[in-house]
Design an enzyme around this catalytic site. Sequence first.
Site, PDB file in Angstrom:
ATOM      1  N   CYS A  16      53.135-139.710  74.575  1.00 13.58           N
ATOM      2  CA  CYS A  16      53.771-138.726  75.475  1.00 13.58           C
ATOM      3  C   CYS A  16      53.373-138.978  76.930  1.00 13.58           C
ATOM      4  O   CYS A  16      52.200-139.177  77.222  1.00 13.58           O
ATOM      5  CB  CYS A  16      53.347-137.299  75.136  1.00 13.58           C
ATOM      6  SG  CYS A  16      53.470-136.884  73.418  1.00 13.58           S
ATOM      7  N   GLU A 268      51.204-128.678  64.359  1.00 18.97           N
ATOM      8  CA  GLU A 268      51.431-128.114  65.701  1.00 18.97           C
ATOM      9  C   GLU A 268      52.643-127.185  65.661  1.00 18.97           C
ATOM     10  O   GLU A 268      53.748-127.556  66.025  1.00 18.97           O
ATOM     11  CB  GLU A 268      51.653-129.246  66.705  1.00 18.97           C
ATOM     12  CG  GLU A 268      50.413-130.120  66.873  1.00 18.97           C
ATOM     13  CD  GLU A 268      50.608-131.230  67.883  1.00 18.97           C
ATOM     14  OE1 GLU A 268      51.741-131.699  68.055  1.00 18.97           O
ATOM     15  OE2 GLU A 268      49.616-131.643  68.507  1.00 18.97           O
ATOM     16  N   SER A 295      51.505-128.333  70.259  1.00 17.07           N
ATOM     17  CA  SER A 295      51.484-129.620  70.936  1.00 17.07           C
ATOM     18  C   SER A 295      51.049-129.441  72.384  1.00 17.07           C
ATOM     19  O   SER A 295      51.375-128.437  73.013  1.00 17.07           O
ATOM     20  CB  SER A 295      52.885-130.232  70.889  1.00 17.07           C
ATOM     21  OG  SER A 295      52.992-131.254  71.849  1.00 17.07           O
TER      22      SER A 295
END
Length: 337
Positions: A16, A268, A295
């Site tokens: 990410c 999550e 998350s």
Amino acid sequence: DCEFAESCMSRSIGHCMTMGTASTMACMVESLGLTLSGAAAIPAADSRKKVMAQLSGRRIVEMVKENLTIDKILTKEAFENAIMTNSAVGGSSNFVIHLTAIAGRIGVDLTIDDFDKIGSKIPLLLNLMPSGKYLMEDFYYAGGLPVILNELKDKLHKNVVTVTGKNHHENINGNIDCYNDDVIATYNTPFKPEAGIVVVKGNLANNGAVIKPSAATPALMKHKGRAVVFESIEDYHKRIDDPALDIDENCVMVLKYVGPVGYPGMPEVGNMALPKKILEKGIKDMVRISDGRMSGTAYGTAVLHVSPESAIGGNLALVQNGDMIELDVDKRLLHLH
């Protein structure tokens, strides 16, 4: 077109590109003193990553000769430095479980209250998603974590040793220029005056629960609403978009049995998506409470890690539809009426 869009999502190796859990961990490890200076934010495809790997390998060999072991680096002060740094970069709430796990393994006494006491008054210095607007590579090109550590220099403990054998201040010497002040702010002119992770307590979380104010809606930081309860994540998926679900934007969404015992693997799921009928009104956030996690890329007014969790007899298990729940972040309160 769909395949083209999908192929654009991940333009290189890596993870990410926001301050998600992985980027948070990278910053955590550097601020703990366990990497060479500047390692945290290098983009995966940048050739400087290979240089950093080469230098790290060489340094590890020297550390063996010097007998510089991990227990000499991971002191209580190092953990406190990591907590302050995490606040300044707007790190993920998952930071709490990872850092306490490391402290537990190394034998350092770190409690959930330390995160609030040490970190909740530190300003947000990094304008990065989900707390801001930029991405990790922008952070790196603006100067990376050394710039943040320099801004925190009056707050950080100096009596720490890192993998170099020196402290952070010595490591970053000559490498503290900020190249974009729209990405990294100074300590005196931060993007938000208080960031960090706040620990709320009350009869719904006797041992505490965690909220990340920098990613939450200010208007919801003090809120009282009617509980809409989901007994499991499966129950949530089954009913969340049912038009007959009795819910409005003032309600408090409650999800049970998603903690480490209740749902092995602790997925999550704490940032439960809002019901379709609420989203269609243009509402983007509601108070959400669970014993799970979310998350690092997620945002919203989500109270996470409620402890004790529902599966081991925590009061969260007792909440019923229609119960009134009060959240007051300033007062550090989470109360079931």
